[in-house]
Design a protein around this motif. Structure first.
Motif, PDB file in Angstrom:
ATOM      1  N   SER A   1       0.806  -1.233   0.000  1.00  0.00           N
ATOM      2  CA  SER A   1       0.000   0.000   0.000  1.00  0.00           C
ATOM      3  C   SER A   1       0.831   1.270   0.000  1.00  0.00           C
ATOM      4  O   SER A   1       0.297   2.360  -0.182  1.00  0.00           O
ATOM      5  CB  SER A   1      -0.883   0.030   1.239  1.00  0.00           C
ATOM      6  OG  SER A   1      -0.046   0.138   2.396  1.00  0.00           O
ATOM      7  N   GLY A   2       2.136   1.144   0.267  1.00  0.00           N
ATOM      8  CA  GLY A   2       2.965   2.335   0.415  1.00  0.00           C
ATOM      9  C   GLY A   2       3.030   2.849   1.844  1.00  0.00           C
ATOM     10  O   GLY A   2       3.859   3.691   2.168  1.00  0.00           O
ATOM     11  N   ALA A   3       2.144   2.335   2.727  1.00  0.00           N
ATOM     12  CA  ALA A   3       2.117   2.832   4.112  1.00  0.00           C
ATOM     13  C   ALA A   3       3.447   2.595   4.811  1.00  0.00           C
ATOM     14  O   ALA A   3       3.940   3.437   5.563  1.00  0.00           O
ATOM     15  CB  ALA A   3       0.986   2.160   4.893  1.00  0.00           C
ATOM     16  N   MET A   4       4.039   1.431   4.550  1.00  0.00           N
ATOM     17  CA  MET A   4       5.290   1.073   5.218  1.00  0.00           C
ATOM     18  C   MET A   4       6.435   1.973   4.772  1.00  0.00           C
ATOM     19  O   MET A   4       7.289   2.347   5.567  1.00  0.00           O
ATOM     20  CB  MET A   4       5.596  -0.391   4.889  1.00  0.00           C
ATOM     21  CG  MET A   4       6.608  -1.046   5.770  1.00  0.00           C
ATOM     22  SD  MET A   4       6.914  -2.738   5.196  1.00  0.00           S
ATOM     23  CE  MET A   4       5.723  -3.662   6.140  1.00  0.00           C
ATOM     24  N   PHE A   5       6.402   2.328   3.477  1.00  0.00           N
ATOM     25  CA  PHE A   5       7.489   3.127   2.919  1.00  0.00           C
ATOM     26  C   PHE A   5       7.538   4.523   3.537  1.00  0.00           C
ATOM     27  O   PHE A   5       8.616   5.122   3.657  1.00  0.00           O
ATOM     28  CB  PHE A   5       7.328   3.251   1.398  1.00  0.00           C
ATOM     29  CG  PHE A   5       8.480   3.942   0.735  1.00  0.00           C
ATOM     30  CD1 PHE A   5       9.530   3.202   0.221  1.00  0.00           C
ATOM     31  CD2 PHE A   5       8.536   5.326   0.655  1.00  0.00           C
ATOM     32  CE1 PHE A   5      10.613   3.831  -0.372  1.00  0.00           C
ATOM     33  CE2 PHE A   5       9.619   5.966   0.074  1.00  0.00           C
ATOM     34  CZ  PHE A   5      10.653   5.215  -0.445  1.00  0.00           C
ATOM     35  N   THR A   6       6.367   5.058   3.897  1.00  0.00           N
ATOM     36  CA  THR A   6       6.307   6.463   4.327  1.00  0.00           C
ATOM     37  C   THR A   6       6.870   6.690   5.720  1.00  0.00           C
ATOM     38  O   THR A   6       7.054   7.829   6.126  1.00  0.00           O
ATOM     39  CB  THR A   6       4.849   6.965   4.338  1.00  0.00           C
ATOM     40  OG1 THR A   6       4.127   6.252   5.354  1.00  0.00           O
ATOM     41  CG2 THR A   6       4.183   6.746   3.004  1.00  0.00           C
ATOM     42  N   SER A   7       7.094   5.602   6.460  1.00  0.00           N
ATOM     43  CA  SER A   7       7.564   5.744   7.836  1.00  0.00           C
ATOM     44  C   SER A   7       9.054   5.430   7.911  1.00  0.00           C
ATOM     45  O   SER A   7       9.540   4.546   7.217  1.00  0.00           O
ATOM     46  CB  SER A   7       6.783   4.802   8.759  1.00  0.00           C
ATOM     47  OG  SER A   7       5.400   5.068   8.672  1.00  0.00           O
ATOM     48  N   GLY A   8       9.763   6.155   8.791  1.00  0.00           N
ATOM     49  CA  GLY A   8      11.176   5.890   8.980  1.00  0.00           C
ATOM     50  C   GLY A   8      12.050   7.041   8.512  1.00  0.00           C
ATOM     51  O   GLY A   8      11.574   8.018   7.939  1.00  0.00           O
TER      52      GLY A   8
ATOM     53  N   SER B   1      -6.196   3.704  -0.158  1.00  0.00           N
ATOM     54  CA  SER B   1      -6.985   4.949  -0.226  1.00  0.00           C
ATOM     55  C   SER B   1      -6.570   5.901   0.889  1.00  0.00           C
ATOM     56  O   SER B   1      -6.546   7.118   0.692  1.00  0.00           O
ATOM     57  CB  SER B   1      -8.484   4.657  -0.159  1.00  0.00           C
ATOM     58  OG  SER B   1      -8.924   4.446   1.171  1.00  0.00           O
ATOM     59  N   PHE B   2      -6.236   5.349   2.052  1.00  0.00           N
ATOM     60  CA  PHE B   2      -5.729   6.180   3.158  1.00  0.00           C
ATOM     61  C   PHE B   2      -4.409   6.848   2.762  1.00  0.00           C
ATOM     62  O   PHE B   2      -4.220   8.038   2.973  1.00  0.00           O
ATOM     63  CB  PHE B   2      -5.491   5.289   4.381  1.00  0.00           C
ATOM     64  CG  PHE B   2      -6.372   5.605   5.559  1.00  0.00           C
ATOM     65  CD1 PHE B   2      -7.732   5.781   5.385  1.00  0.00           C
ATOM     66  CD2 PHE B   2      -5.858   5.694   6.837  1.00  0.00           C
ATOM     67  CE1 PHE B   2      -8.558   6.059   6.468  1.00  0.00           C
ATOM     68  CE2 PHE B   2      -6.664   5.978   7.926  1.00  0.00           C
ATOM     69  CZ  PHE B   2      -8.013   6.162   7.743  1.00  0.00           C
TER      70      PHE B   2
ATOM     71  N   THR C   1      -5.529  10.429  -5.994  1.00  0.00           N
ATOM     72  CA  THR C   1      -5.913  10.689  -4.605  1.00  0.00           C
ATOM     73  C   THR C   1      -6.882   9.618  -4.122  1.00  0.00           C
ATOM     74  O   THR C   1      -7.170   8.649  -4.834  1.00  0.00           O
ATOM     75  CB  THR C   1      -6.527  12.101  -4.459  1.00  0.00           C
ATOM     76  OG1 THR C   1      -6.724  12.381  -3.077  1.00  0.00           O
ATOM     77  CG2 THR C   1      -7.864  12.180  -5.182  1.00  0.00           C
ATOM     78  N   ALA C   2      -7.362   9.777  -2.901  1.00  0.00           N
ATOM     79  CA  ALA C   2      -8.205   8.771  -2.260  1.00  0.00           C
ATOM     80  C   ALA C   2      -9.563   8.680  -2.927  1.00  0.00           C
ATOM     81  O   ALA C   2     -10.192   9.689  -3.221  1.00  0.00           O
ATOM     82  CB  ALA C   2      -8.378   9.129  -0.784  1.00  0.00           C
TER      83      ALA C   2
END
Lengths: 412, 412
Positions: A159-166, A218-219, B362-363
């Motif tokens: 989802s890309g969520a993991m990439f955005t953190s760190g 979507s988030f 976008t979402a």
């Protein structure tokens, strides 16, 4: 339970779900007042029953020691649900299921995509019996996709969520709460309630289909990643956000704090708390553009100060000056914050029989209603099929003899 | 828009929200078919209009250059909403608002707690005009709490969510998506729809009150933190989860992959993919308990192999063997996955006038309905008060002269 009505009182949910994502959806429906009938295979049942740790007569245990030790996962996710056993692979079991569908409003399932149809209990089959049924499917990639099994960590990655953190240039970060498993059910509940609203107009139900990948992507998509990239803004900025500097997480002697001092008065308040008002006159930090341009040295200056202070002291000094600040809390501390306890956003967990010397808390319903209550019926399927009598005899009207026969024949 | 009906068609929402959390709630309602009227102060309006970057005739810009450059934040969050200007501090403005309330079903606001009441537009005032109104308040800590301003990073810190991410012994990790800002609105929509369902039974509306801290803390609370601590399980385990080993994120030559090989056949499949079947016979890795006990050396062994491979190659080798695997994708790649594009879980963003040479996404609404569509009306309040005529004259029935007078007097 208070005696105030709950918003979804009167709606009945057939719950075919297992593991986390599906059961969380029906947990929300139960807490909002729907009657949830959890359907499990007579042998085995929901695999979450086998999740360590367990709670029982000996307290909290990594391994199950007694038959009435209950997995904390099951204890928290099956709250307020009525549990029946049912073998959907047996013709008589399928007939029994359809008898329940005829009386129900909602079915929720999170089998692997396609399985419900293969078992003969999918939307089309249910709608033939009850055209008003709202049938919700929760899957990894959508009800018509066969991309395979989805687990939370797989969806976080895709989802890309993991990439955005760190930190920039460092590995990505696995988010420590099962956000993909939790988000899809929240959208599933929205879909179910929207379909129920539509049913008031049309008189008929429909199929609601939510994907874990879609819900989390979507988030992620609410941030303007491509535009930020085109404008030269990085997708990942670590503990701080330089374009809002000073903004983010700073180190203290005994922990970490989050600080937001983006605007002029807040930055001045932070400098004052640091006993370094002169920073506000320093051309490197005297206005917002300057602070952003010199974010790295500014953040180092703040950390050099905050590392000498306790979390409590930094919070006190900044709060006195109206600068938004918060300790980075351990979940155990977060769950007992009086603000969330009073609003039942977290709730106590107890074994139905044995007490516990540890204060266990779990998820509540994070919505307050002025003319309704939320909360869970005093029901928990400790054993598979615990509420067979209530559901099959009292609710569905079978005779006690029939219930006994179905049990002895392995249908329930 | 397809010509299929949307589930919430017929419901009207008065949208007093600004920034991200509130506007995301009303965006979901708009995408599900409600008519959303976005109310902004005549001067200034929603602050999200000033968020960089902007889209306009010159493409994507960090700073606004032309009057019709639109902030990407506004462009994505105001989709499908009808925008009116209204000065709630003027008596005639308040009267106009109450005329709208009389015709509406839902009001949503995310002012600082207490502000709506102080302005005279809170739930009690609205319910006097329209007892059927469902009035939703979205705040940092609850409608009756004055703990101060909440921002996403503050709530991440307080909720425990931030603590759970990252390597053991290392700093906590700020989650890169604004999860607190996004989660509270999702629960707000559930609360609104549940209250609308209750209204079908009772005929009256009510106040729905959701807190950012409560929404995110309830999410964190689904994991059994205290029980895990009592059982000796750590709250934070980094990129991998040792008690499920091999499970988590591994490094490749050109990126990272998420891998789940908890169960016996999956672990064997992974060893086979590594060209190291003999690991399955190694007493350190021959069964699940052994693998958990030797997780550290097992993870090092896997990383030593995966670092020599490309992400694509690791994914291919594991997929062939049925082992769940996924690349850790950049959000830009995630948003254009055909699986989420086809389901409108992400959607294209366009300036209403100018094209863009960058594919902006976008979402969307991550819910599929078999008997309904989702999607946004072709409406966007590019300017504050853009739909004053539609709403005040056509919807509310004021004369064009009255609309002109209200405009010239600064009421709208």
């Amino acid at each position: 339970m208070t005696d105030q009505t709950r918003p979804l009182e009167g709606l009945t949910v057939l719950d075919l779900t297992r593991a986390l994502a599906g059961p969380y959806a029906t947990l929300l429906l139960a807490g909002l007042g729907a009657k949830v009938i959890k359907i499990e295979e007579p042998v085995g049942g929901d695999l979450a029953r086998e999740n360590s740790p367990y709670l029982g007569r000996d307290g909290i245990m990594v391994e199950r020691a007694h038959e009435d030790d209950i997995s904390l996962s099951h204890l928290t996710r099956a709250r307020g649900k009525y549990g029946v056993s049912l073998n959907l692979k047996r013709p008589e079991g399928k007939k029994l299921f359809m008898d329940l569908v005829a009386k129900a409003d909602i079915v929720v399932e999170n089998f692997t995509a396609g399985t419900a149809d293969r078992l003969g209990v999918g939307y089309e089959a249910c709608a033939q019996v009850n055209p008003r049924i709202v049938f919700a499917s929760l899957s990894g990639f959508g009800a018509n996709d066969r991309s395979g099994k989805a687990m939370d960590v797989i969806i976080q990655a895709l989802s890309g969520a993991m990439f955005t953190s760190g930190e920039p240039g460092h590995p990505p970060v696995r988010i420590g709460i099962p956000i993909a498993d939790m988000l899809a059910p929240v959208f599933t509940v929205i879909g179910i309630l929207a379909a129920i609203e539509q049913r008031h107009r049309t008189g008929v139900g429909q199929h609601v289909d939510v994907s874990m990948l879609g819900a989390l992507t979507s988030f992620v998509a609410i941030e303007n990643w491509s535009a930020m990239a085109a404008a030269g803004m990085p997708a990942r900025t670590g503990l701080t956000v330089q374009r809002l500097s000073p903004f983010g997480v700073f180190e203290c002697a005994d922990g970490y704090v989050a600080v937001v001092a983006v605007h002029e008065p807040l930055a001045r308040g932070l400098f004052d708390a640091m006993g370094a008002r002169e920073l506000g006159e320093d051309p490197r930090f005297a206005n917002r553009d300057a602070r952003v341009a010199n974010a790295e040295v500014l953040e180092a200056t703040i950390n050099a100060w905050s590392r000498q202070q306790s979390v409590a002291e930094v919070c006190r000094l900044l709060e006195e000056r109206g600068v938004p600040v918060a300790p980075v809390r351990h979940p155990e501390d977060a769950l007992v914050d009086p603000r969330v306890v009073e609003r039942h956003e977290t709730m106590a967990v107890e074994h139905p029989t044995y007490g516990s010397n540890v204060d266990l808390r779990t998820a509540g319903i994070p919505i307050q209603f002025s003319a309704a209550s939320t909360g869970f019926d005093d029901a928990l399927p400790v054993y598979i099929g615990q509420h067979n009598e209530d559901v099959y005899a009292q609710y569905l009207g079978l005779s006690p003899d029939d219930v006994a026969r179905l049990k002895s024949e392995g249908v329930i």
